[in-house]
Design an enzyme around this catalytic site. Sequence first.
Site, PDB file in Angstrom:
ATOM      1  CE  LYS A  29     -28.001 -12.327 -24.662  1.00 48.72           C
ATOM      2  NZ  LYS A  29     -28.970 -12.236 -23.556  1.00 48.72           N
TER       3      LYS A  29
HETATM    4  O1  LIG Z   1     -26.470 -12.948 -21.925  1.00 51.94           O
HETATM    5  C1  LIG Z   1     -27.208 -13.814 -21.452  1.00 51.94           C
HETATM    6  O2  LIG Z   1     -27.566 -13.772 -20.294  1.00 51.94           O
HETATM    7  C2  LIG Z   1     -27.515 -15.000 -22.266  1.00 51.94           C
HETATM    8  C3  LIG Z   1     -26.545 -15.406 -23.144  1.00 51.94           C
HETATM    9  C4  LIG Z   1     -26.635 -16.664 -23.745  1.00 51.94           C
HETATM   10  O3  LIG Z   1     -25.734 -17.117 -24.429  1.00 51.94           O
HETATM   11  N1  LIG Z   1     -27.734 -17.425 -23.481  1.00 51.94           N
HETATM   12  C5  LIG Z   1     -28.753 -17.001 -22.675  1.00 51.94           C
HETATM   13  O4  LIG Z   1     -29.691 -17.768 -22.449  1.00 51.94           O
HETATM   14  N2  LIG Z   1     -28.696 -15.746 -22.120  1.00 51.94           N
HETATM   15  C6  LIG Z   1     -29.827 -15.213 -21.338  1.00 51.94           C
HETATM   16  O5  LIG Z   1     -29.936 -15.948 -20.138  1.00 51.94           O
HETATM   17  C7  LIG Z   1     -31.313 -16.189 -19.808  1.00 51.94           C
HETATM   18  C8  LIG Z   1     -31.530 -17.686 -19.788  1.00 51.94           C
HETATM   19  O6  LIG Z   1     -32.748 -17.977 -19.199  1.00 51.94           O
HETATM   20  P1  LIG Z   1     -33.123 -19.461 -18.706  1.00 51.94           P
HETATM   21  O7  LIG Z   1     -32.922 -20.359 -19.880  1.00 51.94           O
HETATM   22  O8  LIG Z   1     -34.565 -19.311 -18.304  1.00 51.94           O
HETATM   23  O9  LIG Z   1     -32.220 -19.775 -17.550  1.00 51.94           O
HETATM   24  C9  LIG Z   1     -32.133 -15.449 -20.847  1.00 51.94           C
HETATM   25  O10 LIG Z   1     -32.448 -14.171 -20.339  1.00 51.94           O
HETATM   26  C10 LIG Z   1     -31.204 -15.315 -22.026  1.00 51.94           C
HETATM   27  O11 LIG Z   1     -31.473 -14.149 -22.790  1.00 51.94           O
END
Ligand SMILES: O=C(O)c1cc(=O)[nH]c(=O)n1[C@@H]1O[C@H](COP(=O)(O)O)[C@@H](O)[C@H]1O
Length: 279
Positions: free
Chosen positions: A98
């Site tokens: 990011k």
């Molecule tokens: O860019 C991303 O992957 C991301 C964008 C977003 O809007 N929301 C989001 O949760 N993420 C990333 O996606 C992952 C979500 O993780 P879980 O919630 O464990 O599935 C994390 O690494 C967040 O940083």
Amino acid sequence: MTPEPFGARLRHAMDTRGPLCVGIDPHASLLTSWGLDDDIAGLERFTRTVVEALADRVAVLKPQSAFFERFGSRGIAVLEKAVEEARSAGALVLMDAKRGDIGSTMGAYAATYLDKDSPLFSDAVTVSPYLGFGSLRPALDAAAASGAGVFVLALTSNPEGAEVQRATAADGRSLAQLMLDHMAAENEGAAPLGSVGAVVGATLGDAGVDLAINGPLLAPGIGAQGATPADLPAVFGDAVGNVVPSVSRGVLRHGPDASGLREAAERFADEIRGAVSGS
Ligand SMILES: O=C(O)c1cc(=O)[nH]c(=O)n1[C@@H]1O[C@H](COP(=O)(O)O)[C@@H](O)[C@H]1O
């Protein structure tokens, strides 16, 4: 020789392996629940286990850089090795970093993740456009030159994102729509899919924006954040075929056995297939 564009490589991976992306997020709490110490050896073991279990079957692996950076240079070394091993096993690696800064600094981030000679070269990287879409130009150009991709935040999965992303730009569009329109312009004419993707949370209910960007749509928020594959058709509508649903903790909590990780990924893949084909 011109490298094969990321969008084409991703489309092929989605068509052959299914569209699931699994995130590698070595939370301290996950290391503990896997019976590992929250130290560099635990990080190394956790990461190697995920890569060995999944890199030969999922389309995309998405390491979250922050969980590696917290260990300093030794954490970055683990990340470098994971990127290389995942790519050689056939997964596309989306580096979740990011990044976003003024253009001149963005050039350094582009050199880090999108230059083929960099030790952290990845198939794609996540970037934030909220310093202005034009500030991403060095990353967009570097990605195009090396056959890599860029995933640009549009509507993030967290509830706090709306105050910025749904705000109204000078011309009346939402900021998210403005960014999506920039992405559509970057991807114009690309086939089968452009290399500039958007990040749109699976948690949003109805995205309420035009997602026809001719590029991939990364959909995080499935699993631990409460969204399910069944939510995808409502959020993405006609664009659901371009969605790369992303799950981190929802899969990782089924370790440390490789079979547990594989079965969890397979369950999500099945649910995604059902949801997308029924839409
Ligand atoms: O860019 C991303 O992957 C991301 C964008 C977003 O809007 N929301 C989001 O949760 N993420 C990333 O996606 C992952 C979500 O993780 P879980 O919630 O464990 O599935 C994390 O690494 C967040 O940083």
